[in-house]
Design a protein around this motif. Structure first.
Motif, mmCIF file in Angstrom:
data_model
loop_
_atom_site.group_PDB
_atom_site.id
_atom_site.type_symbol
_atom_site.label_atom_id
_atom_site.label_comp_id
_atom_site.label_asym_id
_atom_site.label_seq_id
_atom_site.Cartn_x
_atom_site.Cartn_y
_atom_site.Cartn_z
ATOM 1 N N LEU A 212 13.265 6.321 6.880
ATOM 2 C CA LEU A 212 13.136 7.252 8.268
ATOM 3 C C LEU A 212 14.210 6.314 8.849
ATOM 4 N N THR A 213 14.317 4.915 9.115
ATOM 5 C CA THR A 213 15.453 4.725 9.637
ATOM 6 C C THR A 213 16.752 4.590 8.996
ATOM 7 N N GLU A 214 17.107 4.945 7.975
ATOM 8 C CA GLU A 214 17.769 5.565 7.515
ATOM 9 C C GLU A 214 17.703 7.290 7.605
ATOM 10 N N ARG A 215 17.483 8.101 7.599
ATOM 11 C CA ARG A 215 16.973 9.446 8.182
ATOM 12 C C ARG A 215 18.042 9.557 9.485
ATOM 13 N N TYR A 216 17.102 8.164 10.420
ATOM 14 C CA TYR A 216 17.620 8.250 11.927
ATOM 15 C C TYR A 216 18.899 7.606 12.537
ATOM 16 N N GLU A 217 19.737 7.267 11.195
ATOM 17 C CA GLU A 217 21.236 6.230 11.783
ATOM 18 C C GLU A 217 21.912 7.554 11.454
ATOM 19 N N TYR B 20 1.057 -1.405 0.168
ATOM 20 C CA TYR B 20 -0.223 0.354 0.323
ATOM 21 C C TYR B 20 0.722 1.256 0.028
ATOM 22 N N SER B 21 0.897 2.546 -0.798
ATOM 23 C CA SER B 21 0.879 3.536 -1.226
ATOM 24 C C SER B 21 0.505 4.717 0.649
ATOM 25 N N VAL B 22 1.201 5.105 0.886
ATOM 26 C CA VAL B 22 0.609 6.130 1.269
ATOM 27 C C VAL B 22 0.459 7.125 1.171
ATOM 28 N N LEU C 200 4.887 6.358 -1.194
ATOM 29 C CA LEU C 200 6.229 5.085 -0.435
ATOM 30 C C LEU C 200 5.127 4.546 0.566
ATOM 31 N N ASP C 201 5.362 3.317 -0.475
ATOM 32 C CA ASP C 201 4.947 2.073 0.111
ATOM 33 C C ASP C 201 5.588 1.487 2.193
ATOM 34 N N GLN C 202 5.248 0.922 2.742
ATOM 35 C CA GLN C 202 5.221 0.688 3.674
ATOM 36 C C GLN C 202 6.694 0.600 4.260
ATOM 37 N N ALA C 203 6.899 -0.411 3.194
ATOM 38 C CA ALA C 203 8.583 -0.771 2.910
ATOM 39 C C ALA C 203 9.349 0.380 3.019
#
Length: 222
Positions: free
Chosen positions: A84-89, A27-29, A75-78
């Motif tokens: 977001l994971t990349e940004r918080y890294e 699903y795309s947000v 963007l889809d859920q993945a």
């Protein structure tokens, strides 16, 4: 009739669970959707300032602590999780991000609990109605909880209005499988009441009662 509805609902649930995970990931947000985030460090410590629910604004963006405004629409859920994971890294080493995406659906009309609801992308229109308490029963008392007409449930999707039949003895398997879309609006109408018909039924009952009383009097007088 009720048994048929329950059987169809059971089949829909059984077959739907097999593809729910796939539906969530693909699903795309969209604007108006809600995301729930939990962020953990590599040591397993929860980052409380990041945790919580946030609504995607009309521009498809969301504001998050430390990383600021991020565009998520499309963007889809993945894809959202990876971005977001990349940004918080940049702030945490090997962070782990838990994400849930939910769609907004509005339910109005002859339901016990009208309002806006957030559901999983794999949810169905029938489930949205259930969250709103379902349709009001035919035996509801006038001026307190007017009865609904489940045969004329209006589904407004992307500006297009469609009438859907959710009457228990008539609802189809395809209708029970109908999945929600972000921004769906469901309106359950009240039953159409004819003033003339109600008056005829009322006075007919009065006449029938009077006739019964007269017959009883005559019978007792014999």
């Amino acid at each position: 009739m009720l048994l048929r509805f329950l059987i169809l609902a059971s089949f829909a649930l059984f077959y739907g669970t097999g593809i729910s995970a796939q539906a969530n990931e693909s699903y795309s947000v969209r604007a108006g959707d809600r995301i729930t985030i939990q962020l953990f460090t590599a040591a397993g410590q929860k980052v409380n300032v990041v945790e919580g629910q946030r609504i995607i604004d009309r521009n498809g963006e969301v504001f998050l602590p430390y990383v600021g405004t991020v565009i998520l629409a499309g963007l889809d859920q993945a894809g959202v999780r990876n971005l977001l994971t990349e940004r918080y890294e940049a702030f945490y080493s090997d962070p782990v991000l838990d994400l849930k995406v939910e769609l907004r659906v509005s339910v109005t009309g002859a339901v016990p609990r009208p309002g806006q609801f957030y559901l999983d992308p794999s949810a169905t229109v029938a489930e949205a109605l259930t969250l709103a308490g379902g349709t009001t029963p035919e035996f509801a008392i006038a001026n307190v909880n007017l009865p609904s007409d489940p045969t004329r449930v209006r589904l407004v999707r992307n500006g297009v209005s469609t009438i859907v039949n959710f009457r228990a003895e008539e609802v189809s398997y395809e209708t029970l499988q109908l999945r929600i879309k972000s921004g769906d609006w469901l309106h359950v109408p009240y039953q159409r009441r004819s003033w003339i018909r109600d008056e005829v039924q009322f006075w007919g009952s009065v006449v029938a009662l009077a006739a019964s009383s007269i017959s009883l009097i005559v019978l007792l007088g014999r």
